[in-house]
Design an enzyme around this catalytic site. Structure first.
Site, short mmCIF file in Angstrom:
data_model
loop_
_atom_site.label_atom_id
_atom_site.label_comp_id
_atom_site.label_asym_id
_atom_site.label_seq_id
_atom_site.Cartn_x
_atom_site.Cartn_y
_atom_site.Cartn_z
N CYS A 118 1.44 -0.89 0.02
CA CYS A 118 -0.26 -0.54 -0.30
C CYS A 118 0.67 1.17 0.05
O CYS A 118 2.03 1.05 0.46
CB CYS A 118 -0.65 0.61 1.77
SG CYS A 118 -2.23 -1.53 1.13
N GLY A 178 -0.93 0.42 -4.69
CA GLY A 178 -1.93 -0.02 -4.72
C GLY A 178 -3.19 0.66 -5.28
O GLY A 178 -3.40 1.53 -5.94
N ASN A 187 0.42 1.03 6.26
CA ASN A 187 1.25 0.14 4.63
C ASN A 187 1.97 -1.08 5.98
O ASN A 187 2.56 -1.11 5.91
CB ASN A 187 2.18 0.49 4.43
CG ASN A 187 2.65 -0.41 3.41
OD1 ASN A 187 4.05 0.13 2.40
ND2 ASN A 187 2.16 -1.11 3.03
N GLY A 188 1.53 -2.69 5.94
CA GLY A 188 1.92 -3.92 6.03
C GLY A 188 0.98 -4.29 6.72
O GLY A 188 0.01 -4.90 6.52
N TYR A 200 10.68 -4.87 -7.25
CA TYR A 200 10.14 -4.65 -8.18
C TYR A 200 8.35 -3.38 -7.96
O TYR A 200 8.49 -3.13 -8.29
CB TYR A 200 9.03 -6.37 -8.05
CG TYR A 200 7.70 -5.94 -8.58
CD1 TYR A 200 6.95 -5.09 -9.71
CD2 TYR A 200 6.74 -6.72 -7.45
CE1 TYR A 200 6.04 -5.65 -10.34
CE2 TYR A 200 5.39 -6.27 -8.16
CZ TYR A 200 5.04 -6.43 -9.69
OH TYR A 200 3.58 -6.62 -9.96
N SER A 246 7.72 -3.95 -14.63
CA SER A 246 9.16 -3.89 -14.12
C SER A 246 9.82 -4.22 -14.05
O SER A 246 11.36 -4.29 -13.65
CB SER A 246 8.00 -4.46 -13.13
OG SER A 246 7.90 -6.34 -13.31
N ASP A 264 10.93 -9.70 -13.72
CA ASP A 264 11.80 -8.80 -12.20
C ASP A 264 11.66 -10.49 -11.66
O ASP A 264 12.08 -10.70 -10.37
CB ASP A 264 10.87 -7.99 -11.28
CG ASP A 264 9.43 -8.38 -10.99
OD1 ASP A 264 9.04 -9.18 -10.43
OD2 ASP A 264 9.07 -7.98 -12.19
N CYS A 317 16.36 -8.11 3.99
CA CYS A 317 15.36 -9.64 4.75
C CYS A 317 14.99 -10.10 2.79
O CYS A 317 14.43 -9.44 1.72
CB CYS A 317 13.95 -9.01 4.97
SG CYS A 317 13.10 -10.03 5.00
N CYS A 358 12.40 -14.29 1.95
CA CYS A 358 11.22 -15.20 0.23
C CYS A 358 12.46 -16.10 0.04
O CYS A 358 11.12 -16.88 -1.09
CB CYS A 358 10.46 -14.16 0.18
SG CYS A 358 11.68 -12.75 -1.48
#
Length: 471
Positions: free
Chosen positions: A12, A39, A113-114, A254, A295, A358, A446, A449
């Site tokens: 967001c 978003g 956002n989160g 991205y 992207s 991407d 991080c 993923c």
């Protein structure tokens, strides 16, 4: 219904303006327009003139929600805004933001956002105590924590609430006389501060939101920092020092716009270098380099530059398709890809094509694009991906599939190549990725993923299958 989609869902975007001279509603509208890529399901703007507060929210793109007129107040001087992407099943007007509530201390509006990873736990506790919730979003949990705080000042109430929540977030908050921004202690979500010469202050998820209003970039909000803006200027409060930093690397791959700068790192420069390192690692022999727009374009230009090959438009994107929903039949899905993208036969026919994207999430659309290029006469199709294989879901506000739906969780690179039908496939290595985001220390990012060996320090996934919506 089946939603035509082949990317990770955006996060967001949040925005905030404090000004005694400018039209804060209009500036927020422009800022949200610049953040539209974060978003596309809903948008909203909340305003105050110091006494009254009002919010206008709706489903759709920014220009659709405010098609007839912008929110207006005489003597308006603070505004916050929000553009939203939600998880499946939560695309409801009731879940749009900013949220606005009345409580004992006055009025407050919040844009978030989160993902608060302990939101379900806190929500359950509050419900047991009699709290009534109007939405299914975790942002409302935070609003209730502020309202229930016994602290005297709004700053103390917010800090106390921030210390109770866990997860990845950035916030813009508006009271009748203050604009407040906060960033999670790990810096997972971006938030920056800008200003105009007339004393106007702006908070934005990305620097592109400052540029659209000709604002000067002042600095990024620090991880674990809250800033409070009023007529006296900007005050800073640190509430979460000492956490391991874990900025989301996918902002650079991205999510963010290429013209943004996050934590001192140019997004465009990072993506261009991703393409360069892809060329060094893959060593594919081709005739042309194309991208999966938009992207993959910056990385594709970096690849072409490094490889000494021409970068050309081999795929045309239909930018007017919007949010398309189609029936879940194979023919309809294939048609949906053609609605979104189409190959240019005169460009790819008879060529060895190196295609840069991407990421590959499920792999279905990558396969359709490869087949599309072959049907247009491509002699060979080599696919390069400017991120490592995505093998683990994200629980911090990015809508990825459960692990069994992620193609890299169950297939090797060679098996993915066979599945999508490419003549060659190369993913950017994690070490290569670290080289590309060279203005941010590698240990402060991080990568969870891509590899379970890179866990987010703060955390665990939400327990069970939560019924609550994570922004």
């Amino acid at each position: 219904m089946y939603e035509m989609d082949y990317k990770w869902k955006e996060e967001c975007g949040v925005y905030g303006v404090y000004s005694r001279t400018e039209n804060v509603s209009e500036m927020t509208y422009f800022g949200l327009y610049a953040l539209q890529h974060r978003g596309q399901e809903s948008a909203g703007i909340a305003l105050t003139d110091g006494a009254w507060m009002d919010v206008t929210r709706g489903m759709g793109l920014v220009n659709e929600v405010f098609r007839h007129q912008l929110p207006h107040m005489e003597n308006q001087y603070i505004a916050i805004g929000h553009v939203r992407y939600s998880t499946t099943g939560s695309s409801l007007l009731a879940n749009t933001q900013p949220l606005m509530v009345n409580y004992a201390g006055g009025k407050i509006a919040l844009a978030h956002n989160g993902n608060l990873t302990n939101a379900a736990e806190i929500r359950h506790s509050l419900e047991q105590e009699g709290t009534i919730f109007q939405t299914s979003i975790d942002s409302e949990v935070f609003v209730n924590l502020i309202a229930r705080s016994r602290k005297e000042t709004i700053e103390e109430r917010i800090i106390e609430s921030l210390k109770k929540i866990k997860g990845a977030y950035c916030l813009t908050i508006m009271t009748e006389n203050k604009l407040i921004g906060a960033r999670d202690p790990q810096g997972f979500r971006p938030l920056c501060l800008g200003k105009l010469d007339d004393g106007t202050w702006i908070l934005s998820s990305e620097t592109c939101g400052l540029d659209v209003n000709d604002a000067e970039f002042v600095r990024d909000i620090k991880p674990g920092e809250m800033v409070v803006i009023d007529d006296d200027g900007v005050k800073s409060y640190m509430f979460g020092e000492g956490e391991k930093l874990a900025s989301c690397v996918f902002e650079y791959i991205y999510f963010a716009r290429p013209d943004s700068v996050i934590d001192g790192q140019s997004v465009h420069a990072a993506r261009f270098k991703m393409g360069q390192i892809l060329a060094q690692e893959s060593k594919f022999e081709g005739d042309i380099v194309i991208s999966v727009p938009d992207s993959g374009t910056t990385a594709a230009t970096g690849y072409a530059y490094e490889a000494g090959l021409p970068f050309v438009e081999g795929l045309i994107k239909n930018r007017y398709i919007g949010r398309t929903f189609i029936k879940p039949t194979q023919k309809a899905r294939d048609t949906a890809v053609k609605l979104k993208l189409n190959a240019i036969r005169s460009v790819v026919e008879g060529k060895r094509v190196i295609m840069v994207d991407d990421s590959i999430v499920r792999g279905t659309t990558s396969g359709k694009i490869v087949r599309m290029l072959r049907a247009a006469g491509a002699k060979a199709v080599y696919m390069c991906v400017s991120s490592p294989p995505i093998g683990y879901p994200c629980f911090y506000g990015i809508d990825t599939s459960i692990r069994k739906e992620l193609i890299a969780a169950t297939k090797s690179v060679e098996e993915i190549r066979e599945y999508i039908g490419a003549d060659g496939l190369h993913f950017l290595s994690i070490e290569g990725l670290k080289q590309c985001v060279d203005r941010v220390h590698a240990d402060d990012m991080c990568y969870a993923c891509f590899n379970s060996a890179y866990p987010v320090a703060q955390g665990e996934k939400p327990a069970g299958d939560s019924k609550y919506v994570f922004e």
